[in-house]
Design a protein around this motif. Structure first.
Motif, PDB file in Angstrom:
ATOM      1  N   CYS A  24       0.833  -1.212   0.000  1.00  0.00           N
ATOM      2  CA  CYS A  24       0.000   0.000   0.000  1.00  0.00           C
ATOM      3  C   CYS A  24       0.867   1.261   0.000  1.00  0.00           C
ATOM      4  O   CYS A  24       0.567   2.235  -0.699  1.00  0.00           O
ATOM      5  CB  CYS A  24      -0.920  -0.001   1.212  1.00  0.00           C
ATOM      6  SG  CYS A  24      -2.190  -1.295   1.175  1.00  0.00           S
ATOM      7  N   ASP A  25       1.954   1.238   0.788  1.00  0.00           N
ATOM      8  CA  ASP A  25       2.860   2.396   0.815  1.00  0.00           C
ATOM      9  C   ASP A  25       3.494   2.638  -0.550  1.00  0.00           C
ATOM     10  O   ASP A  25       3.642   3.785  -0.982  1.00  0.00           O
ATOM     11  CB  ASP A  25       3.946   2.177   1.872  1.00  0.00           C
ATOM     12  CG  ASP A  25       3.382   2.214   3.285  1.00  0.00           C
ATOM     13  OD1 ASP A  25       2.275   2.765   3.455  1.00  0.00           O
ATOM     14  OD2 ASP A  25       4.028   1.695   4.204  1.00  0.00           O
ATOM     15  N   ARG A  26       3.873   1.563  -1.231  1.00  0.00           N
ATOM     16  CA  ARG A  26       4.466   1.713  -2.564  1.00  0.00           C
ATOM     17  C   ARG A  26       3.469   2.337  -3.531  1.00  0.00           C
ATOM     18  O   ARG A  26       3.811   3.211  -4.330  1.00  0.00           O
ATOM     19  CB  ARG A  26       4.941   0.354  -3.090  1.00  0.00           C
ATOM     20  CG  ARG A  26       6.120  -0.241  -2.370  1.00  0.00           C
ATOM     21  CD  ARG A  26       6.823  -1.266  -3.249  1.00  0.00           C
ATOM     22  NE  ARG A  26       5.925  -2.296  -3.724  1.00  0.00           N
ATOM     23  CZ  ARG A  26       5.736  -3.474  -3.121  1.00  0.00           C
ATOM     24  NH1 ARG A  26       6.373  -3.728  -1.977  1.00  0.00           N
ATOM     25  NH2 ARG A  26       4.914  -4.365  -3.623  1.00  0.00           N
ATOM     26  N   ILE A  27       2.236   1.887  -3.498  1.00  0.00           N
ATOM     27  CA  ILE A  27       1.213   2.400  -4.417  1.00  0.00           C
ATOM     28  C   ILE A  27       0.925   3.872  -4.152  1.00  0.00           C
ATOM     29  O   ILE A  27       0.832   4.690  -5.077  1.00  0.00           O
ATOM     30  CB  ILE A  27      -0.073   1.554  -4.291  1.00  0.00           C
ATOM     31  CG1 ILE A  27       0.182   0.135  -4.802  1.00  0.00           C
ATOM     32  CG2 ILE A  27      -1.216   2.207  -5.058  1.00  0.00           C
ATOM     33  CD1 ILE A  27      -0.965  -0.827  -4.532  1.00  0.00           C
ATOM     34  N   LEU A  28       0.806   4.224  -2.883  1.00  0.00           N
ATOM     35  CA  LEU A  28       0.482   5.614  -2.538  1.00  0.00           C
ATOM     36  C   LEU A  28       1.643   6.569  -2.809  1.00  0.00           C
ATOM     37  O   LEU A  28       1.444   7.780  -2.919  1.00  0.00           O
ATOM     38  CB  LEU A  28       0.088   5.698  -1.058  1.00  0.00           C
ATOM     39  CG  LEU A  28      -1.222   4.978  -0.685  1.00  0.00           C
ATOM     40  CD1 LEU A  28      -1.421   4.988   0.821  1.00  0.00           C
ATOM     41  CD2 LEU A  28      -2.408   5.634  -1.389  1.00  0.00           C
ATOM     42  N   GLY A  29       2.854   6.042  -2.919  1.00  0.00           N
ATOM     43  CA  GLY A  29       4.013   6.894  -3.176  1.00  0.00           C
ATOM     44  C   GLY A  29       4.210   7.255  -4.637  1.00  0.00           C
ATOM     45  O   GLY A  29       5.141   7.997  -4.964  1.00  0.00           O
ATOM     46  N   ARG A  30       3.380   6.751  -5.524  1.00  0.00           N
ATOM     47  CA  ARG A  30       3.530   7.026  -6.954  1.00  0.00           C
ATOM     48  C   ARG A  30       2.618   8.165  -7.385  1.00  0.00           C
ATOM     49  O   ARG A  30       1.525   8.335  -6.873  1.00  0.00           O
ATOM     50  CB  ARG A  30       3.203   5.769  -7.768  1.00  0.00           C
ATOM     51  CG  ARG A  30       4.116   4.597  -7.480  1.00  0.00           C
ATOM     52  CD  ARG A  30       3.602   3.354  -8.146  1.00  0.00           C
ATOM     53  NE  ARG A  30       4.355   2.177  -7.752  1.00  0.00           N
ATOM     54  CZ  ARG A  30       3.913   0.936  -7.879  1.00  0.00           C
ATOM     55  NH1 ARG A  30       2.716   0.723  -8.406  1.00  0.00           N
ATOM     56  NH2 ARG A  30       4.657  -0.080  -7.486  1.00  0.00           N
ATOM     57  N   LYS A  31       3.119   8.910  -8.352  1.00  0.00           N
ATOM     58  CA  LYS A  31       2.330   9.990  -8.950  1.00  0.00           C
ATOM     59  C   LYS A  31       2.442   9.881 -10.466  1.00  0.00           C
ATOM     60  O   LYS A  31       3.546   9.817 -10.999  1.00  0.00           O
ATOM     61  CB  LYS A  31       2.835  11.365  -8.491  1.00  0.00           C
ATOM     62  CG  LYS A  31       2.558  11.652  -7.029  1.00  0.00           C
ATOM     63  CD  LYS A  31       2.997  13.046  -6.660  1.00  0.00           C
ATOM     64  CE  LYS A  31       2.699  13.354  -5.197  1.00  0.00           C
ATOM     65  NZ  LYS A  31       3.112  14.725  -4.824  1.00  0.00           N
ATOM     66  N   PRO A  32       1.327   9.871 -11.163  1.00  0.00           N
ATOM     67  CA  PRO A  32      -0.058   9.874 -10.663  1.00  0.00           C
ATOM     68  C   PRO A  32      -0.429   8.525 -10.057  1.00  0.00           C
ATOM     69  O   PRO A  32       0.244   7.519 -10.284  1.00  0.00           O
ATOM     70  CB  PRO A  32      -0.883  10.159 -11.921  1.00  0.00           C
ATOM     71  CG  PRO A  32      -0.065   9.579 -13.025  1.00  0.00           C
ATOM     72  CD  PRO A  32       1.372   9.811 -12.646  1.00  0.00           C
ATOM     73  N   LEU A  33      -1.509   8.506  -9.295  1.00  0.00           N
ATOM     74  CA  LEU A  33      -1.981   7.285  -8.658  1.00  0.00           C
ATOM     75  C   LEU A  33      -2.458   6.298  -9.723  1.00  0.00           C
ATOM     76  O   LEU A  33      -3.092   6.686 -10.703  1.00  0.00           O
ATOM     77  CB  LEU A  33      -3.123   7.615  -7.690  1.00  0.00           C
ATOM     78  CG  LEU A  33      -3.549   6.512  -6.714  1.00  0.00           C
ATOM     79  CD1 LEU A  33      -2.411   6.197  -5.749  1.00  0.00           C
ATOM     80  CD2 LEU A  33      -4.787   6.953  -5.938  1.00  0.00           C
ATOM     81  N   ALA A  34      -2.126   5.021  -9.514  1.00  0.00           N
ATOM     82  CA  ALA A  34      -2.500   3.994 -10.488  1.00  0.00           C
ATOM     83  C   ALA A  34      -4.011   3.801 -10.519  1.00  0.00           C
ATOM     84  O   ALA A  34      -4.729   4.193  -9.600  1.00  0.00           O
ATOM     85  CB  ALA A  34      -1.802   2.683 -10.145  1.00  0.00           C
ATOM     86  N   SER A  35      -4.488   3.162 -11.584  1.00  0.00           N
ATOM     87  CA  SER A  35      -5.920   2.880 -11.702  1.00  0.00           C
ATOM     88  C   SER A  35      -6.316   1.779 -10.720  1.00  0.00           C
ATOM     89  O   SER A  35      -5.478   1.071 -10.162  1.00  0.00           O
ATOM     90  CB  SER A  35      -6.257   2.454 -13.131  1.00  0.00           C
ATOM     91  OG  SER A  35      -5.644   1.201 -13.420  1.00  0.00           O
ATOM     92  N   MET A  36      -7.608   1.623 -10.533  1.00  0.00           N
ATOM     93  CA  MET A  36      -8.114   0.624  -9.593  1.00  0.00           C
ATOM     94  C   MET A  36      -7.683  -0.777  -9.993  1.00  0.00           C
ATOM     95  O   MET A  36      -7.298  -1.589  -9.148  1.00  0.00           O
ATOM     96  CB  MET A  36      -9.641   0.725  -9.547  1.00  0.00           C
ATOM     97  CG  MET A  36     -10.302  -0.108  -8.483  1.00  0.00           C
ATOM     98  SD  MET A  36      -9.999   0.515  -6.825  1.00  0.00           S
ATOM     99  CE  MET A  36      -9.276  -0.929  -6.069  1.00  0.00           C
ATOM    100  N   ARG A  37      -7.742  -1.090 -11.260  1.00  0.00           N
ATOM    101  CA  ARG A  37      -7.370  -2.427 -11.724  1.00  0.00           C
ATOM    102  C   ARG A  37      -5.875  -2.690 -11.531  1.00  0.00           C
ATOM    103  O   ARG A  37      -5.473  -3.792 -11.149  1.00  0.00           O
ATOM    104  CB  ARG A  37      -7.758  -2.596 -13.191  1.00  0.00           C
ATOM    105  CG  ARG A  37      -9.276  -2.597 -13.422  1.00  0.00           C
ATOM    106  CD  ARG A  37      -9.615  -2.671 -14.895  1.00  0.00           C
ATOM    107  NE  ARG A  37     -11.059  -2.651 -15.122  1.00  0.00           N
ATOM    108  CZ  ARG A  37     -11.633  -2.620 -16.315  1.00  0.00           C
ATOM    109  NH1 ARG A  37     -10.873  -2.593 -17.406  1.00  0.00           N
ATOM    110  NH2 ARG A  37     -12.943  -2.612 -16.423  1.00  0.00           N
ATOM    111  N   GLU A  38      -5.051  -1.684 -11.809  1.00  0.00           N
ATOM    112  CA  GLU A  38      -3.609  -1.846 -11.603  1.00  0.00           C
ATOM    113  C   GLU A  38      -3.271  -2.027 -10.124  1.00  0.00           C
ATOM    114  O   GLU A  38      -2.398  -2.826  -9.758  1.00  0.00           O
ATOM    115  CB  GLU A  38      -2.869  -0.626 -12.167  1.00  0.00           C
ATOM    116  CG  GLU A  38      -2.935  -0.518 -13.676  1.00  0.00           C
ATOM    117  CD  GLU A  38      -2.376   0.801 -14.190  1.00  0.00           C
ATOM    118  OE1 GLU A  38      -2.052   0.875 -15.387  1.00  0.00           O
ATOM    119  OE2 GLU A  38      -2.276   1.755 -13.386  1.00  0.00           O
TER     120      GLU A  38
END
Length: 261
Positions: free
Chosen positions: A107-121
């Protein structure tokens, strides 16, 4: 439709008329009670003992039902695109916040990206991380089980095959803890060798010495200190003579692992 619901629509002239009649009677558009119930389920959802795939499909079903409660009419397509992206980001946050604690790292890795990934990704990455953790957990459980079995075998006096291979072994006399180059049966006994004192005898002597000292210092003892010392000498003399005599009578042969230099 159930026959009890569908009968009133059998004689309507067109499918459009059927659809409009059904929508007017059963549609949940702008149904505040339905929207409140769906949103409450989404806010209170937790993964718990469900795997990531089952939990994701449950959340998606609730979101699809919620979408049926709205009928958005956008004049500007760009505004619609921006709104849909913001709505998807909000759903990503809800999904990640509902996952179990062991998935906090992904979850931390996903939230650290910009822009935020899509729901499916996001779901795809969470599912891969969950699969990896399950494999690592099974492997670590297997290693711990092997270590526990090895410890149990050693405690019962059985050595694992790996430990046996590490011991030195004499191919001449077929005994462990020395090699053919140092075998006494092949090369003779070294002149400066002497018998090792057994640990049991040393423990007995130490224990008796401590008992003599404690009893000698006790005022309630029925013997004097000199009498106790005399008894102790008798016991130690007997212990030092008897074992060697019985061994000599039985003809026990000491090997090189029973002697020290």
């Amino acid at each position: 439709m159930d026959s009890s619901i569908g009968k009133p629509y059998l004689f309507l002239p067109t499918a459009k008329d059927v659809w409009e009649a059904v929508r007017d009677c059963y549609s949940d558009l702008e149904n505040s009670s339905q929207i409140y119930e769906l949103k409450t389920q989404l806010w209170q959802s937790k993964q718990g003992d469900k795997d990531a795939t089952t939990f994701y499909n449950l959340m998606v079903t609730l979101w699809q039902e919620l979408d049926q409660c709205y009928e958005d009419d956008w004049e500007n397509p760009n505004d619609a695109t921006r709104f849909k992206k913001r709505e998807e980001n909000d759903r990503v946050y809800v999904f990640l916040a509902s996952l179990n604690q062991e998935l906090d790292e992904v979850c931390d890795r996903i939230l650290g990206r910009k822009p935020l990934a899509s729901m499916r990704e996001v779901f795809s990455e969470v599912r891969r991380e969950e699969s990896r953790r399950k494999i690592m957990l099974r492997n670590s459980d297997g290693i711990r089980m092997q270590e526990a079995e090895s410890s149990a075998l050693i405690a019962k006096g059985h050595e694992p095959e790996g430990e046996k291979k590490k011991r030195p072994w004499c191919d001449h006399c077929r005994r462990p803890w020395h090699t053919k180059e140092t075998c006494w049966k092949l090369h003779g006994k070294p002149p400066n060798s002497k018998k090792k004192p057994t640990g049991e005898g040393r423990a007995f002597q130490t224990s008796n010495a401590e008992n003599v000292e404690q009893k000698g210092n006790s005022e309630s003892s029925p013997f004097t200190k000199e009498q106790l010392e005399h008894l102790y000498k008798l016991f130690t003399t007997k212990m030092s003579v008897t074992p060697s005599s019985s061994l000599a009578q039985k003809g026990v042969e000491f090997g090189e692992d029973d002697w020290q230099f």
